[in-house]
Design a protein around this motif. Structure first.
Motif, PDB file in Angstrom:
ATOM      1  N   LEU A  16       7.556  48.640  83.567  1.00 15.33           N
ATOM      2  CA  LEU A  16       7.912  48.257  82.164  1.00 15.33           C
ATOM      3  C   LEU A  16       8.781  49.520  81.370  1.00 15.33           C
ATOM      4  N   GLY A  17       8.450  50.848  81.785  1.00 21.00           N
ATOM      5  CA  GLY A  17       9.369  51.598  81.149  1.00 21.00           C
ATOM      6  C   GLY A  17      10.910  51.816  81.730  1.00 21.00           C
ATOM      7  N   ALA A  18      10.944  51.080  82.934  1.00 18.80           N
ATOM      8  CA  ALA A  18      12.362  51.274  83.346  1.00 18.80           C
ATOM      9  C   ALA A  18      12.955  50.177  82.779  1.00 18.80           C
ATOM     10  N   GLN A  19      12.278  48.858  82.757  1.00 22.33           N
ATOM     11  CA  GLN A  19      12.948  47.730  81.869  1.00 22.33           C
ATOM     12  C   GLN A  19      13.494  48.280  80.605  1.00 22.33           C
ATOM     13  N   ALA A  20      12.549  49.092  79.840  1.00 16.82           N
ATOM     14  CA  ALA A  20      13.001  49.405  78.311  1.00 16.82           C
ATOM     15  C   ALA A  20      13.972  50.347  78.600  1.00 16.82           C
ATOM     16  N   LYS A  21      14.206  50.983  79.198  1.00 16.49           N
ATOM     17  CA  LYS A  21      15.409  52.099  79.497  1.00 16.49           C
ATOM     18  C   LYS A  21      16.656  51.175  79.683  1.00 16.49           C
ATOM     19  N   ALA A  22      16.474  50.298  80.645  1.00 12.32           N
ATOM     20  CA  ALA A  22      17.611  49.597  81.152  1.00 12.32           C
ATOM     21  C   ALA A  22      17.896  48.416  80.223  1.00 12.32           C
ATOM     22  N   ASP A  23      17.309  48.234  79.078  1.00 10.06           N
ATOM     23  CA  ASP A  23      17.432  47.048  78.238  1.00 10.06           C
ATOM     24  C   ASP A  23      18.925  47.269  77.587  1.00 10.06           C
ATOM     25  N   SER A  42      27.069  51.416  78.361  1.00  9.55           N
ATOM     26  CA  SER A  42      28.051  50.536  78.560  1.00  9.55           C
ATOM     27  C   SER A  42      27.503  49.021  77.795  1.00  9.55           C
ATOM     28  N   CYS A  43      26.338  48.743  77.806  1.00 12.39           N
ATOM     29  CA  CYS A  43      25.878  47.535  77.354  1.00 12.39           C
ATOM     30  C   CYS A  43      25.900  47.488  75.909  1.00 12.39           C
ATOM     31  N   GLN A  44      25.544  49.031  75.133  1.00 11.50           N
ATOM     32  CA  GLN A  44      25.780  49.113  73.825  1.00 11.50           C
ATOM     33  C   GLN A  44      27.343  49.054  73.397  1.00 11.50           C
ATOM     34  N   LEU A  45      28.144  49.526  74.174  1.00 11.11           N
ATOM     35  CA  LEU A  45      29.480  49.709  73.808  1.00 11.11           C
ATOM     36  C   LEU A  45      29.962  48.049  73.891  1.00 11.11           C
ATOM     37  N   SER A  46      29.653  47.319  74.729  1.00 13.12           N
ATOM     38  CA  SER A  46      29.960  46.143  74.595  1.00 13.12           C
ATOM     39  C   SER A  46      29.717  45.324  73.583  1.00 13.12           C
ATOM     40  N   LYS A  47      28.476  45.445  73.219  1.00 15.50           N
ATOM     41  CA  LYS A  47      27.787  44.894  71.758  1.00 15.50           C
ATOM     42  C   LYS A  47      28.624  45.257  70.641  1.00 15.50           C
ATOM     43  N   LYS A  65      19.581  57.678  72.247  1.00 17.13           N
ATOM     44  CA  LYS A  65      18.387  56.752  72.604  1.00 17.13           C
ATOM     45  C   LYS A  65      18.315  55.704  71.849  1.00 17.13           C
ATOM     46  N   SER A  66      18.822  54.327  72.436  1.00 18.05           N
ATOM     47  CA  SER A  66      18.675  53.191  71.876  1.00 18.05           C
ATOM     48  C   SER A  66      19.670  53.021  70.604  1.00 18.05           C
ATOM     49  N   HIS A  67      20.651  54.043  70.525  1.00 15.89           N
ATOM     50  CA  HIS A  67      21.476  54.167  69.513  1.00 15.89           C
ATOM     51  C   HIS A  67      22.987  54.475  69.897  1.00 15.89           C
ATOM     52  N   ILE A  68      23.961  54.413  69.025  1.00 13.08           N
ATOM     53  CA  ILE A  68      25.465  54.797  69.388  1.00 13.08           C
ATOM     54  C   ILE A  68      26.006  54.993  68.029  1.00 13.08           C
ATOM     55  N   GLY A 101      22.065  50.315  66.293  1.00  8.35           N
ATOM     56  CA  GLY A 101      20.659  50.789  66.941  1.00  8.35           C
ATOM     57  C   GLY A 101      20.435  49.314  67.871  1.00  8.35           C
ATOM     58  N   PHE A 102      19.905  49.412  68.849  1.00  9.38           N
ATOM     59  CA  PHE A 102      19.622  48.151  69.632  1.00  9.38           C
ATOM     60  C   PHE A 102      18.070  47.861  69.879  1.00  9.38           C
ATOM     61  N   LYS A 103      17.723  46.703  70.042  1.00  6.71           N
ATOM     62  CA  LYS A 103      16.419  46.431  70.369  1.00  6.71           C
ATOM     63  C   LYS A 103      16.522  45.027  71.268  1.00  6.71           C
ATOM     64  N   ASP A 104      15.772  44.780  72.161  1.00  2.64           N
ATOM     65  CA  ASP A 104      15.859  43.621  73.034  1.00  2.64           C
ATOM     66  C   ASP A 104      17.288  43.268  73.528  1.00  2.64           C
ATOM     67  N   GLY A 105      18.249  43.941  73.931  1.00  2.00           N
ATOM     68  CA  GLY A 105      19.552  43.833  74.084  1.00  2.00           C
ATOM     69  C   GLY A 105      20.460  43.358  73.031  1.00  2.00           C
ATOM     70  N   LYS A 106      19.875  43.402  71.946  1.00  2.00           N
ATOM     71  CA  LYS A 106      20.832  43.060  70.706  1.00  2.00           C
ATOM     72  C   LYS A 106      20.816  44.049  69.688  1.00  2.00           C
ATOM     73  N   ILE A 107      21.948  43.909  68.795  1.00  2.00           N
ATOM     74  CA  ILE A 107      22.097  44.847  67.798  1.00  2.00           C
ATOM     75  C   ILE A 107      20.923  44.621  66.843  1.00  2.00           C
ATOM     76  N   SER A 108      20.147  45.927  66.394  1.00  2.00           N
ATOM     77  CA  SER A 108      19.086  45.984  65.271  1.00  2.00           C
ATOM     78  C   SER A 108      19.522  46.699  64.205  1.00  2.00           C
ATOM     79  N   LEU A 109      20.557  47.486  64.103  1.00  2.00           N
ATOM     80  CA  LEU A 109      20.749  48.211  62.945  1.00  2.00           C
ATOM     81  C   LEU A 109      22.294  48.532  62.993  1.00  2.00           C
ATOM     82  N   ILE A 110      22.746  48.401  61.769  1.00  2.00           N
ATOM     83  CA  ILE A 110      24.170  48.772  61.365  1.00  2.00           C
ATOM     84  C   ILE A 110      24.094  49.782  60.192  1.00  2.00           C
ATOM     85  N   ARG A 111      24.338  51.045  60.328  1.00  2.00           N
ATOM     86  CA  ARG A 111      24.193  51.789  59.219  1.00  2.00           C
ATOM     87  C   ARG A 111      25.799  52.492  59.059  1.00  2.00           C
TER      88      ARG A 111
END
Length: 154
Positions: free
Chosen positions: A18-25, A29-34, A112-115, A141-151
């Motif tokens: 589960l920890g590995a899945q959360a980190k690999a979420d 590169s995924c964040q930059l793509s989103k 961590k979960s942000h860019i 910010g990102f959660k579950d592979g989607k954008i969860s915050l834009i500040r």
């Protein structure tokens, strides 16, 4: 005793998985793509002739619990409120940009979960160059592979 060890070992391995899945979420590169998908969709919404479907495609990139915040303008939107704001702007004819206008990412700093993203609006010129406007800063910010915050911090 063996059953207890097997159960404990199995539970431990499950937690590691589960920890590995959360980190690999959503990796950097995924964040930059989103983020690039977000800016592409935002460009499309701002173009003259954009539609409700374009707004829904943009909003579809967001986590259900997304928050949009703009510090300077004191904006603090959840997903439904943000969609309604886009619809109001569309209905009032505010989206009339030329299709040669383009938002580009200039630099990023992953966390961590942000860019953190330095980006700029600009205009594609006839000679193929891109004329950049003033750079801006946003944190995503990102959660579950989607954008969860834009500040927005400009």
């Amino acid at each position: 005793m063996k059953t207890t060890r097997k159960t404990m070992a199995s539970a431990f391995l499950s937690l590691l998985s589960l920890g590995a899945q959360a980190k690999a979420d959503c990796t950097t590169s995924c964040q930059l793509s989103k983020v690039n998908q977000y800016f592409d969709a935002l460009d499309t919404v701002s173009y003259k002739g954009s539609t409700v479907a374009d707004i829904d495609a943009l909003i579809g990139l967001m986590h259900d619990e997304v928050k949009y915040e703009h510090i300077e303008y004191q904006a603090n939107f959840d997903k439904p409120t943000w969609r309604r704001a886009f619809l109001r702007n569309l209905e009032s004819g505010r989206y009339d940009s030329a299709t040669n206008r383009e938002i580009r990412v200039l630099r990023t700093i992953p966390g961590k979960s942000h860019i953190a993203v330095e980006y700029a609006y600009g205009v594609n010129q006839a000679d193929g160059s891109w004329q950049q406007q003033e750079p801006m800063l946003a944190v995503f910010g990102f959660k579950d592979g989607k954008i969860s915050l834009i500040r927005e911090l400009w």
